[in-house]
Write a protein that holds these residues in place. Sequence first.
Motif, PDB file in Angstrom:
ATOM      1  N   LEU A   1      52.799  28.789  53.454  1.00 50.41           N
ATOM      2  CA  LEU A   1      52.087  29.940  53.554  1.00 50.41           C
ATOM      3  C   LEU A   1      52.709  31.018  52.573  1.00 50.41           C
ATOM      4  N   LEU A   2      54.313  30.847  52.523  1.00 48.52           N
ATOM      5  CA  LEU A   2      54.936  32.025  51.400  1.00 48.52           C
ATOM      6  C   LEU A   2      54.883  31.511  50.109  1.00 48.52           C
ATOM      7  N   TRP A   3      53.685  30.813  49.481  1.00 43.78           N
ATOM      8  CA  TRP A   3      53.879  30.212  48.289  1.00 43.78           C
ATOM      9  C   TRP A   3      53.988  31.349  47.172  1.00 43.78           C
ATOM     10  N   ARG A   4      53.607  32.462  47.358  1.00 44.60           N
ATOM     11  CA  ARG A   4      53.433  33.655  46.705  1.00 44.60           C
ATOM     12  C   ARG A   4      54.845  34.422  46.701  1.00 44.60           C
ATOM     13  N   ALA A   5      55.692  34.268  47.752  1.00 45.46           N
ATOM     14  CA  ALA A   5      56.961  35.124  47.939  1.00 45.46           C
ATOM     15  C   ALA A   5      57.951  34.531  46.782  1.00 45.46           C
ATOM     16  N   SER A   6      58.981  34.912  46.793  1.00 45.37           N
ATOM     17  CA  SER A   6      60.047  34.787  45.982  1.00 45.37           C
ATOM     18  C   SER A   6      60.715  33.175  46.320  1.00 45.37           C
ATOM     19  N   ALA A   7      61.462  32.864  45.609  1.00 48.46           N
ATOM     20  CA  ALA A   7      62.012  31.383  45.885  1.00 48.46           C
ATOM     21  C   ALA A   7      63.132  31.421  46.904  1.00 48.46           C
ATOM     22  N   ALA A   8      63.743  32.549  46.728  1.00 47.46           N
ATOM     23  CA  ALA A   8      64.859  33.012  47.992  1.00 47.46           C
ATOM     24  C   ALA A   8      64.308  32.891  49.038  1.00 47.46           C
ATOM     25  N   VAL A   9      63.070  33.684  49.457  1.00 45.83           N
ATOM     26  CA  VAL A   9      62.464  33.574  50.726  1.00 45.83           C
ATOM     27  C   VAL A   9      62.215  32.308  51.115  1.00 45.83           C
ATOM     28  N   ARG A  10      61.654  31.363  50.338  1.00 38.28           N
ATOM     29  CA  ARG A  10      61.278  30.116  50.667  1.00 38.28           C
ATOM     30  C   ARG A  10      62.555  29.187  50.933  1.00 38.28           C
ATOM     31  N   HIS A  11      63.734  29.491  50.186  1.00 33.81           N
ATOM     32  CA  HIS A  11      64.943  28.772  50.318  1.00 33.81           C
ATOM     33  C   HIS A  11      65.335  29.272  51.625  1.00 33.81           C
TER      34      HIS A  11
END
Length: 111
Positions: free
Chosen positions: A36-46
């Motif tokens: 769901l966070l595919w548009r968020a930054s990589a740091a958030v997904r990490h």
Amino acid sequence: MNAITSLPLAEWLAVLAQLALKATLILALTAAASTLLWRASAAVRHMVWCVGVVCVLALPVFSVLIPAWEVPILPAAASASTARAPSALDAVASADNAVATAPGAASVDDA
């Protein structure tokens, strides 16, 4: 003797199965949140994946320290003698009784 090492094998397997199921659920929720966070930054997904992995690693510790909380999903089943749902056979039997006891109904002896 240690309480952890005194568990029989069947109980160990049950505990491991519960932990595996809970870990799978946590990782599935982590993957869904990451998707769901595919548009968020990589740091958030990490960070989401790090929180998920830390939760899975802490799961055995929390399972031992925190008491079990069991929520009944289905209500207790009523005994068959006290409560029974009517079936189609009951409806047919009651219809047959109604026809046989109707006034003026022909009996087998009349034929």
